[in-house]
Design a protein around this motif. Sequence first.
Motif, short mmCIF file in Angstrom:
data_model
loop_
_atom_site.label_atom_id
_atom_site.label_comp_id
_atom_site.label_asym_id
_atom_site.label_seq_id
_atom_site.Cartn_x
_atom_site.Cartn_y
_atom_site.Cartn_z
N ALA A 48 4.27 3.21 -11.93
CA ALA A 48 4.40 1.76 -11.84
C ALA A 48 3.08 1.08 -11.50
O ALA A 48 2.98 -0.14 -11.57
CB ALA A 48 5.44 1.40 -10.78
N GLN A 49 2.08 1.86 -11.17
CA GLN A 49 0.82 1.30 -10.70
C GLN A 49 -0.33 1.76 -11.59
O GLN A 49 -0.34 2.91 -12.06
CB GLN A 49 0.56 1.73 -9.25
CG GLN A 49 -0.43 0.86 -8.51
CD GLN A 49 -0.38 1.12 -7.01
OE1 GLN A 49 0.20 2.09 -6.55
NE2 GLN A 49 -1.00 0.24 -6.23
N GLU A 105 -1.84 3.79 1.23
CA GLU A 105 -1.49 2.48 0.69
C GLU A 105 -2.63 1.88 -0.12
O GLU A 105 -2.39 1.06 -1.02
CB GLU A 105 -1.10 1.54 1.84
CG GLU A 105 0.21 1.94 2.50
CD GLU A 105 0.45 1.21 3.82
OE1 GLU A 105 -0.17 0.16 4.03
OE2 GLU A 105 1.24 1.71 4.64
N PHE A 175 3.46 -5.70 -0.34
CA PHE A 175 3.45 -5.23 -1.73
C PHE A 175 2.79 -3.85 -1.82
O PHE A 175 3.30 -2.95 -2.49
CB PHE A 175 2.72 -6.23 -2.63
CG PHE A 175 2.60 -5.75 -4.06
CD1 PHE A 175 3.71 -5.73 -4.89
CD2 PHE A 175 1.39 -5.30 -4.55
CE1 PHE A 175 3.61 -5.27 -6.20
CE2 PHE A 175 1.28 -4.85 -5.86
CZ PHE A 175 2.40 -4.84 -6.69
N HIS A 176 1.65 -3.67 -1.14
CA HIS A 176 0.98 -2.37 -1.14
C HIS A 176 1.87 -1.29 -0.53
O HIS A 176 1.93 -0.16 -1.03
CB HIS A 176 -0.35 -2.46 -0.39
CG HIS A 176 -1.45 -3.10 -1.18
ND1 HIS A 176 -2.02 -2.51 -2.27
CD2 HIS A 176 -2.07 -4.30 -1.04
CE1 HIS A 176 -2.96 -3.30 -2.78
NE2 HIS A 176 -3.01 -4.39 -2.04
N MET A 179 4.57 -0.39 -3.10
CA MET A 179 4.07 0.47 -4.17
C MET A 179 3.88 1.90 -3.68
O MET A 179 4.14 2.85 -4.41
CB MET A 179 2.75 -0.09 -4.72
CG MET A 179 2.87 -1.45 -5.39
SD MET A 179 4.11 -1.51 -6.70
CE MET A 179 3.39 -0.43 -7.93
N HIS A 180 3.46 2.06 -2.43
CA HIS A 180 3.33 3.41 -1.87
C HIS A 180 4.71 4.06 -1.75
O HIS A 180 4.88 5.24 -2.07
CB HIS A 180 2.65 3.35 -0.51
CG HIS A 180 2.73 4.63 0.25
ND1 HIS A 180 2.14 5.80 -0.19
CD2 HIS A 180 3.36 4.95 1.42
CE1 HIS A 180 2.40 6.77 0.66
NE2 HIS A 180 3.13 6.28 1.64
N HIS A 183 5.99 5.17 -5.12
CA HIS A 183 5.18 6.31 -5.54
C HIS A 183 5.75 7.60 -4.95
O HIS A 183 5.76 8.65 -5.59
CB HIS A 183 3.74 6.08 -5.07
CG HIS A 183 2.76 7.12 -5.51
ND1 HIS A 183 2.42 8.19 -4.73
CD2 HIS A 183 2.06 7.26 -6.66
CE1 HIS A 183 1.54 8.94 -5.36
NE2 HIS A 183 1.31 8.41 -6.54
N THR A 210 7.07 -9.03 -5.25
CA THR A 210 6.65 -8.33 -6.47
C THR A 210 6.38 -9.31 -7.61
O THR A 210 5.46 -9.11 -8.40
CB THR A 210 7.71 -7.30 -6.91
OG1 THR A 210 8.95 -7.96 -7.16
CG2 THR A 210 7.90 -6.23 -5.84
N SER A 214 2.72 -8.72 -9.14
CA SER A 214 2.75 -7.76 -10.26
C SER A 214 3.08 -8.46 -11.58
O SER A 214 3.86 -7.94 -12.39
CB SER A 214 3.77 -6.65 -9.98
OG SER A 214 5.08 -7.20 -9.88
N LEU A 222 9.66 -2.19 -11.42
CA LEU A 222 8.61 -1.30 -10.92
C LEU A 222 9.18 0.07 -10.56
O LEU A 222 8.56 1.10 -10.84
CB LEU A 222 7.92 -1.94 -9.72
CG LEU A 222 7.10 -3.20 -10.04
CD1 LEU A 222 6.67 -3.90 -8.75
CD2 LEU A 222 5.88 -2.86 -10.88
N GLN A 226 8.18 3.74 -12.45
CA GLN A 226 7.77 4.95 -11.75
C GLN A 226 8.73 6.10 -12.06
O GLN A 226 8.31 7.23 -12.32
CB GLN A 226 7.73 4.71 -10.24
CG GLN A 226 7.20 5.87 -9.42
CD GLN A 226 5.71 6.12 -9.66
OE1 GLN A 226 4.94 5.16 -9.83
NE2 GLN A 226 5.28 7.37 -9.68
#
Length: 278
Positions: A48-49, A105, A175-176, A179-180, A183, A210, A214, A222, A226
């Motif tokens: 997703a990143q 992160e 947000f960070h 995303m972590h 992941h 998001t 994003s 997202l 992933q």
Amino acid sequence: MDISLLSSLNGIHYDEGNLDFLRPSPLHFNCGVQILCTCGTCILSTGAQQFHLQERSELIFWGGSIMQLMEASDNFHVRLLLYPKKVFLQAAVSLDTTYFNYMREFPQYDHGAESWKNVSLWIDMAQLLFTRPASAFSERLELNFLQSMLMWIFSAIPDTYVSATESYTRKQLLFHKFMHLIHEHAAQMHQVSFYAEQLCISPRYLNEITWLHSDGKTPKELIDEQLTAELKVLLNNPALSIAEIASLCHFPDSSYLSRFFKKNTGLSPKEFRAQKQR
């Protein structure tokens, strides 16, 4: 590069090149990975990143990652270090976890001239130590090298890394963290509510975050991106049946997985496997 190293690494491994082995399909690094871009530009996807690397960019995933090379300039070149998880755990045991959490992160850092010179010296040392046959001192050298380099990195973090987050808004930091989390957990945890709960916010607020950071994507989009990348990696393993993959990724059954995969890729799992075999 021998891609079997990604799942069966016995010691620290140094390599360099253009990462072409990551072009066809995402691969899972079952080890720590440290990438320094020495020339050119690229886009690396972890599902997703996406990370946009340029000369002097450094990307570190201490716990491993899925990666695929999406785009690269003709002159793109990196230096690469792979770390067995057991070596990393031994080296990290006495170090402050605050910095590890930060780097999980924020895995990318774009160096200035001075810090690039310094980190390149560490990679030069790794090339000297880990491109020769193993010896009786290999394990001690690996542990000492990694622990010393980590201490050097973390001594620089308060001034160079963490200070950069002082200007971040609460939404950017959340947000960070989101995303972590995807992941790490998207292969098994597919519901937005799980991530909102982990972040101690409402699903509606997570959607707002998001959308803002994003390009208008929802949390579910997202998560699904992933998850799709994770499924591609698993489907690349012919030893796993589609039913086994469905179970590993917490789908109700293989037909549910097939519908999800076709919706997100345009191919059924069987078609994806057949395409890879051509």
